[in-house]
Design a protein around this motif. Sequence first.
Motif, mmCIF file in Angstrom:
data_model
loop_
_atom_site.group_PDB
_atom_site.id
_atom_site.type_symbol
_atom_site.label_atom_id
_atom_site.label_comp_id
_atom_site.label_asym_id
_atom_site.label_seq_id
_atom_site.Cartn_x
_atom_site.Cartn_y
_atom_site.Cartn_z
ATOM 1 N N MET A 191 0.824 -1.201 0.000
ATOM 2 C CA MET A 191 0.000 0.000 0.000
ATOM 3 C C MET A 191 0.866 1.263 0.000
ATOM 4 N N ALA A 192 1.983 1.224 0.738
ATOM 5 C CA ALA A 192 2.907 2.360 0.724
ATOM 6 C C ALA A 192 3.499 2.554 -0.680
ATOM 7 N N MET A 193 3.805 1.442 -1.365
ATOM 8 C CA MET A 193 4.314 1.516 -2.733
ATOM 9 C C MET A 193 3.262 2.093 -3.678
ATOM 10 N N SER A 194 1.996 1.780 -3.425
ATOM 11 C CA SER A 194 0.911 2.337 -4.248
ATOM 12 C C SER A 194 0.835 3.850 -4.105
ATOM 13 N N ILE A 195 1.028 4.336 -2.864
ATOM 14 C CA ILE A 195 1.027 5.790 -2.640
ATOM 15 C C ILE A 195 2.177 6.437 -3.397
ATOM 16 N N ILE A 196 3.360 5.813 -3.333
ATOM 17 C CA ILE A 196 4.526 6.343 -4.050
ATOM 18 C C ILE A 196 4.253 6.383 -5.552
ATOM 19 N N ASP A 197 3.653 5.308 -6.097
ATOM 20 C CA ASP A 197 3.352 5.255 -7.533
ATOM 21 C C ASP A 197 2.362 6.347 -7.928
ATOM 22 N N ALA A 243 -3.735 10.659 13.657
ATOM 23 C CA ALA A 243 -2.925 10.591 14.876
ATOM 24 C C ALA A 243 -2.009 9.385 14.820
ATOM 25 N N ALA A 244 -0.888 9.490 15.546
ATOM 26 C CA ALA A 244 0.099 8.418 15.521
ATOM 27 C C ALA A 244 -0.476 7.111 16.052
ATOM 28 N N LYS A 245 -1.478 7.215 16.925
ATOM 29 C CA LYS A 245 -2.032 6.003 17.525
ATOM 30 C C LYS A 245 -2.977 5.266 16.575
ATOM 31 N N ASP A 246 -3.438 5.957 15.500
ATOM 32 C CA ASP A 246 -4.334 5.316 14.552
ATOM 33 C C ASP A 246 -3.644 4.139 13.879
ATOM 34 N N ASP A 247 -4.437 3.177 13.431
ATOM 35 C CA ASP A 247 -3.905 2.000 12.775
ATOM 36 C C ASP A 247 -3.169 2.377 11.496
ATOM 37 N N LEU A 248 -1.948 1.848 11.314
ATOM 38 C CA LEU A 248 -1.123 2.197 10.150
ATOM 39 C C LEU A 248 -1.823 1.843 8.850
ATOM 40 N N LEU A 249 -2.449 0.690 8.788
ATOM 41 C CA LEU A 249 -3.117 0.254 7.564
ATOM 42 C C LEU A 249 -4.279 1.181 7.225
ATOM 43 N N ASP A 250 -5.007 1.644 8.254
ATOM 44 C CA ASP A 250 -6.101 2.589 8.030
ATOM 45 C C ASP A 250 -5.565 3.920 7.487
ATOM 46 N N GLN A 251 -4.422 4.357 8.020
ATOM 47 C CA GLN A 251 -3.821 5.600 7.528
ATOM 48 C C GLN A 251 -3.426 5.470 6.056
ATOM 49 N N LEU A 252 -2.860 4.324 5.692
ATOM 50 C CA LEU A 252 -2.452 4.099 4.308
ATOM 51 C C LEU A 252 -3.662 4.090 3.379
ATOM 52 N N LYS A 253 -4.741 3.413 3.808
ATOM 53 C CA LYS A 253 -5.960 3.370 2.998
ATOM 54 C C LYS A 253 -6.543 4.767 2.813
ATOM 55 N N ALA A 254 -6.564 5.546 3.903
ATOM 56 C CA ALA A 254 -7.088 6.912 3.833
ATOM 57 C C ALA A 254 -6.223 7.781 2.932
ATOM 58 N N SER A 255 -4.935 7.567 2.969
ATOM 59 C CA SER A 255 -4.005 8.323 2.115
ATOM 60 C C SER A 255 -4.285 8.053 0.637
ATOM 61 N N LEU A 256 -4.435 6.787 0.292
ATOM 62 C CA LEU A 256 -4.742 6.405 -1.099
ATOM 63 C C LEU A 256 -6.051 6.987 -1.556
ATOM 64 N N ALA A 257 -7.063 6.953 -0.678
ATOM 65 C CA ALA A 257 -8.364 7.482 -1.027
ATOM 66 C C ALA A 257 -8.296 8.997 -1.257
ATOM 67 N N ALA A 258 -7.526 9.694 -0.428
ATOM 68 C CA ALA A 258 -7.392 11.151 -0.567
ATOM 69 C C ALA A 258 -6.695 11.515 -1.869
#
Length: 261
Positions: A191-197, A243-258
Motif C-alpha cells: 500500500m505504501a508503494m501504491s502511494i509512491i506510484d 494521529a500516531a495512535k491510529d492503525d497504520l493500515l487505516d492511515q495508508l488506505k485513507a491516504s490512497l483514497a485522498a
Amino acid sequence: MKAIWKGSISFGLVNIPIKLYSGTQSHRIELDMVRQKDKCQIQYVRVCKKDGKEVPWEDIAKGYRKENGDYIIIDKSDFEKIAPEKTQTIDIFEFIKEEEIPSKFLEKPYIIEPEKSAKKVYALLRDALKKSGKVGLCKFVMRTTQHLGILKVEEDAILLIQIRFNDELRDPDEAGLIPKDITISKKELDMAMSIIDQLTDTFDPEKYKDTYKDDLIKMIKAKAKTKDGEKPAPAPRKRKTAAAKDDLLDQLKASLAAIKN
C-alpha cells in the motif's frame, strides 16, 4: 550581481581567471526586535557576566574555554599562523563521477564566470567535463577557510558546488535515530508503494514555490489595516492529519483514497 570572489581555476597546467557569484538568494523578510507595549526597538549590548558592565569592542577578545572554566586568549596573530594559504585558486585535484557523491555532502552552489581573456579555455573545460560525464573535485580558500567542492556543468555554465568534509557529518546511528527490529507486513508495504506510484512525477523546480514570504507580507498588510488591539481575521484551519495512535493500515488506505479524490 556582485562577484564575491576573484581568482582562477587550476586545470593541470592551465589557469582560468574567473569571478565567483553566489548561486542562491535569500527571500527572508527582516523583522526587528521591539518592546511590545510601545514598539521601541531593542538594542543589544555586550555585557560582562561578572560585573554587568558594557564592554567596548576594543576590549573584546576571543577565548577558548578549558575544562576548569579558565580561558585561553586567541588573538589575530594566532589565527594568522594556522590560516590556510590564500592562493585565490580553485585547484582541481581529481575527477570523479557525480553519482558517487551522496546528496548529504552537497552544501552551497556558486556561479563561475570567466574573465574575457579566458572564455575559450573555460569553454574547453566545460566541454571536457560534459564529454567525460565527470565532475572536478577541488579545494579552495574563501574568507580564511579551506573548502572542498566540485566543478560541474549545468547547461552551458560551470558551477562550483561547495561540499562538506566527511568529519562535518553526523552519523545518525550515534544518537540511536535509526529504528531497528521493526516488522512491516507485505500488505502495508504494498500500500505504501501504491502511494509512491500515485504521487510519482518528474522533477520540475518551477512547480515548487516558497509561499511563506508571500503569506507573511499578506498577514503584515492585514495587520497594518487593523487598529491596535484588534485581531485580524483568523487563518484558515489546517487539514487534520491522522494521529500516531491510529492503525497504520487505516492511515495508508485513507491516504490512497485522498490521492484518488
